[in-house]
Design a protein around this motif. Structure first.
Motif, mmCIF file in Angstrom:
data_model
loop_
_atom_site.group_PDB
_atom_site.id
_atom_site.type_symbol
_atom_site.label_atom_id
_atom_site.label_comp_id
_atom_site.label_asym_id
_atom_site.label_seq_id
_atom_site.Cartn_x
_atom_site.Cartn_y
_atom_site.Cartn_z
ATOM 1 N N TYR A 106 -8.817 -17.875 -23.561
ATOM 2 C CA TYR A 106 -10.118 -17.963 -22.911
ATOM 3 C C TYR A 106 -10.378 -19.427 -22.539
ATOM 4 C CZ TYR A 106 -10.700 -13.433 -25.231
ATOM 5 O OH TYR A 106 -10.529 -12.151 -25.668
ATOM 6 N N ASP A 107 -11.502 -19.666 -21.855
ATOM 7 C CA ASP A 107 -11.908 -21.030 -21.558
ATOM 8 C C ASP A 107 -12.180 -21.781 -22.861
ATOM 9 O OD1 ASP A 107 -11.747 -20.514 -18.851
ATOM 10 O OD2 ASP A 107 -13.875 -19.982 -18.670
ATOM 11 N N LEU A 108 -12.265 -23.106 -22.778
ATOM 12 C CA LEU A 108 -12.479 -23.927 -23.967
ATOM 13 C C LEU A 108 -13.702 -23.441 -24.747
ATOM 14 C CD1 LEU A 108 -11.774 -26.503 -25.621
ATOM 15 C CD2 LEU A 108 -13.410 -27.714 -24.164
ATOM 16 N N ALA A 111 -10.874 -21.897 -43.071
ATOM 17 C CA ALA A 111 -10.021 -22.980 -43.562
ATOM 18 C C ALA A 111 -9.030 -23.447 -42.504
ATOM 19 C CB ALA A 111 -9.274 -22.523 -44.816
ATOM 20 N N VAL A 112 -8.571 -22.529 -41.663
ATOM 21 C CA VAL A 112 -7.650 -22.900 -40.582
ATOM 22 C C VAL A 112 -8.392 -23.644 -39.471
ATOM 23 C CG1 VAL A 112 -6.119 -22.017 -38.782
ATOM 24 C CG2 VAL A 112 -6.072 -20.992 -41.056
ATOM 25 N N VAL A 113 -9.486 -23.048 -38.994
ATOM 26 C CA VAL A 113 -10.213 -23.596 -37.842
ATOM 27 C C VAL A 113 -10.781 -24.976 -38.143
ATOM 28 C CG1 VAL A 113 -12.196 -23.256 -36.313
ATOM 29 C CG2 VAL A 113 -10.757 -21.325 -36.930
ATOM 30 N N ILE A 114 -11.253 -25.163 -39.361
ATOM 31 C CA ILE A 114 -11.939 -26.408 -39.690
ATOM 32 C C ILE A 114 -10.989 -27.601 -39.700
ATOM 33 C CG2 ILE A 114 -11.771 -26.599 -42.221
ATOM 34 C CD1 ILE A 114 -14.978 -26.644 -42.032
ATOM 35 N N ASP A 115 -9.675 -27.332 -39.782
ATOM 36 C CA ASP A 115 -8.678 -28.395 -39.684
ATOM 37 C C ASP A 115 -8.242 -28.646 -38.239
ATOM 38 O OD1 ASP A 115 -8.427 -29.358 -42.219
ATOM 39 O OD2 ASP A 115 -6.751 -28.073 -42.782
ATOM 40 N N LEU A 116 -8.692 -27.790 -37.326
ATOM 41 C CA LEU A 116 -8.221 -27.880 -35.938
ATOM 42 C C LEU A 116 -9.245 -28.458 -34.973
ATOM 43 C CD1 LEU A 116 -6.469 -24.379 -35.668
ATOM 44 C CD2 LEU A 116 -5.349 -26.598 -35.952
ATOM 45 N N VAL A 117 -10.537 -28.249 -35.245
ATOM 46 C CA VAL A 117 -11.573 -28.680 -34.291
ATOM 47 C C VAL A 117 -12.663 -29.456 -35.011
ATOM 48 C CG1 VAL A 117 -11.133 -26.671 -32.827
ATOM 49 C CG2 VAL A 117 -12.956 -26.573 -34.524
ATOM 50 N N ASP A 118 -13.460 -30.183 -34.245
ATOM 51 C CA ASP A 118 -14.594 -30.916 -34.802
ATOM 52 C C ASP A 118 -15.658 -29.939 -35.295
ATOM 53 O OD1 ASP A 118 -13.427 -33.353 -34.176
ATOM 54 O OD2 ASP A 118 -14.320 -33.405 -32.175
ATOM 55 N N PRO A 119 -16.391 -30.304 -36.348
ATOM 56 C CA PRO A 119 -17.392 -29.389 -36.915
ATOM 57 C C PRO A 119 -18.436 -28.912 -35.908
ATOM 58 C CG PRO A 119 -17.016 -31.240 -38.397
ATOM 59 C CD PRO A 119 -16.271 -31.547 -37.134
ATOM 60 N N GLU A 120 -18.773 -29.745 -34.921
ATOM 61 C CA GLU A 120 -19.803 -29.340 -33.965
ATOM 62 C C GLU A 120 -19.362 -28.195 -33.060
ATOM 63 O OE1 GLU A 120 -18.089 -33.336 -32.390
ATOM 64 O OE2 GLU A 120 -18.684 -32.472 -34.324
ATOM 65 N N ARG A 121 -18.060 -27.930 -33.006
ATOM 66 C CA ARG A 121 -17.576 -26.794 -32.217
ATOM 67 C C ARG A 121 -17.569 -25.492 -33.029
ATOM 68 N NH1 ARG A 121 -11.948 -27.895 -29.571
ATOM 69 N NH2 ARG A 121 -12.330 -25.741 -28.863
ATOM 70 N N VAL A 138 -13.085 -11.922 -28.728
ATOM 71 C CA VAL A 138 -12.629 -11.790 -30.112
ATOM 72 C C VAL A 138 -11.117 -11.919 -30.145
ATOM 73 C CG1 VAL A 138 -12.529 -10.319 -32.159
ATOM 74 C CG2 VAL A 138 -14.539 -10.235 -30.666
ATOM 75 N N VAL A 139 -10.616 -12.804 -30.991
ATOM 76 C CA VAL A 139 -9.176 -12.963 -31.194
ATOM 77 C C VAL A 139 -8.845 -12.524 -32.615
ATOM 78 C CG1 VAL A 139 -7.296 -14.634 -31.422
ATOM 79 C CG2 VAL A 139 -8.859 -14.791 -29.487
ATOM 80 N N ILE A 140 -7.860 -11.645 -32.744
ATOM 81 C CA ILE A 140 -7.436 -11.132 -34.045
ATOM 82 C C ILE A 140 -6.189 -11.885 -34.506
ATOM 83 C CG2 ILE A 140 -6.712 -9.088 -35.325
ATOM 84 C CD1 ILE A 140 -9.551 -8.937 -34.284
ATOM 85 N N THR A 141 -6.188 -12.326 -35.756
ATOM 86 C CA THR A 141 -5.033 -13.039 -36.305
ATOM 87 C C THR A 141 -4.431 -12.236 -37.453
ATOM 88 O OG1 THR A 141 -6.254 -14.279 -37.989
ATOM 89 C CG2 THR A 141 -6.200 -15.212 -35.771
ATOM 90 N N ILE A 142 -3.178 -12.493 -37.747
ATOM 91 C CA ILE A 142 -2.500 -11.796 -38.829
ATOM 92 C C ILE A 142 -3.063 -12.221 -40.185
ATOM 93 C CG2 ILE A 142 -0.342 -11.555 -37.546
ATOM 94 C CD1 ILE A 142 0.768 -13.868 -39.262
ATOM 95 N N ALA A 143 -2.913 -11.342 -41.171
ATOM 96 C CA ALA A 143 -3.196 -11.700 -42.556
ATOM 97 C C ALA A 143 -1.856 -12.120 -43.163
ATOM 98 C CB ALA A 143 -3.782 -10.511 -43.311
ATOM 99 N N PRO A 144 -1.600 -13.414 -43.316
ATOM 100 C CA PRO A 144 -0.258 -13.879 -43.684
ATOM 101 C C PRO A 144 0.172 -13.451 -45.077
ATOM 102 C CG PRO A 144 -1.832 -15.680 -43.799
ATOM 103 C CD PRO A 144 -2.556 -14.525 -43.188
ATOM 104 N N ALA A 159 -4.588 -22.333 -33.189
ATOM 105 C CA ALA A 159 -4.698 -23.593 -32.443
ATOM 106 C C ALA A 159 -4.696 -23.339 -30.943
ATOM 107 C CB ALA A 159 -3.560 -24.534 -32.833
ATOM 108 N N LYS A 160 -3.885 -22.396 -30.503
ATOM 109 C CA LYS A 160 -3.861 -22.047 -29.088
ATOM 110 C C LYS A 160 -5.181 -21.412 -28.667
ATOM 111 C CE LYS A 160 -1.227 -19.519 -25.590
ATOM 112 N NZ LYS A 160 -0.044 -18.666 -25.310
ATOM 113 N N ALA A 161 -5.740 -20.567 -29.517
ATOM 114 C CA ALA A 161 -6.993 -19.889 -29.190
ATOM 115 C C ALA A 161 -8.154 -20.862 -29.029
ATOM 116 C CB ALA A 161 -7.323 -18.850 -30.263
#
Length: 232
Positions: free
Chosen positions: A4-6, A19-29, A93-99, A113-115
């Motif tokens: 999708y768009d940014l 826990a994954v997302v918070i390491d990838l983007v700034d908190p304001e996003r 909505v993006v679905i991710t695997i349960a590792p 990260a791509k999403a």
């Protein structure tokens, strides 16, 4: 090519996704996080507390709609009806695997990260993970084969089915997952009798509701006084 768009109003559903997302983007996003991520026992509490909005428990469909996210990240274990409802309303909505192992953890990081349009940051996270894994491997070689048995507890009880994520992480760490040989199914927990039978060398105990009372209750259980984890 991105999904999708940014996205600037990202809503991760589940503590693992947060826990994954918070390491990838700034908190304001990040639009909002569960209050569980703010507790002293959370490994991401410092970053999570920078996110402006918090919600208790599990985000309902109604709550998600009211928050107006431009991207929702959900694990594959999520209710498919909720996913479809959100998509029908035009919410991405993006679905991710349960590792279940380290390789799948890393795959989920790169996929997420791509999403969120943070592929370079995703690669940085993987590089740091690999550096730590290398350090663990070197440490295991120094220690030798004197493996210890561990039983992990959540707020629902002792867990660790064979082939699950915790079981695989124990293998990486060079310890024995005591629950693996019991034949637990997904979402099952060990009985008190099974824990005594396993006689682990260590308990891995959580904080629940930001205090140690649950861990203290386990350790001070009279039935466990003969277990190595308690004696030692």
């Amino acid at each position: 090519t991105y999904f999708y768009d940014l996205p600037r109003r990202i809503l991760p559903i589940s503590n693992g996704m947060t826990a994954v997302v918070i390491d990838l983007v700034d908190p304001e996003r990040i639009l909002a996080v569960s209050e569980d991520n703010l507790a002293d026992g959370s490994i991401i509490k410092d970053k999570a507390r920078k996110v402006k909005k918090h919600f208790a428990g599990w985000a309902s469909t109604e709550m998600i709609i009211q928050l107006k996210p431009d991207l929702v990240l959900m694990p594959e274990t999520s209710d498919i009806t909720k996913v479809q409802t959100l998509r029908d309303l035009g919410i991405p909505v993006v679905i991710t695997i349960a590792p279940r192992n380290m390789e799948q953890i890393q795959s989920r990081v790169l996929f997420t990260a791509k999403a969120v349009h943070a592929e370079n940051k995703g690669k940085e996270v993987i590089a740091k993970m690999n550096a730590k894994l290398t350090a663990i491997k070197e440490m295991k070689q120094k220690i030798g084969n004197g493996k210890k048995t561990i039983i992990a507890f959540s707020s629902q009880g002792a867990y660790g089915r064979k082939g699950g994520l915790f079981d695989n992480l124990c293998s990486v760490a060079g310890v024995i997952n005591g629950a693996a040989g019991i034949g637990l199914k997904k979402m099952d927990h060990l009985s008190q009798e099974q824990i005594i039978q396993i006689n682990p060398d260590f308990f891995l105990l959580p904080k629940v509701n930001n205090d140690d009372s649950y861990a203290k209750e386990i350790v001070e259980n009279p039935a466990y006084k003969g277990i190595n984890a308690v004696k030692n």
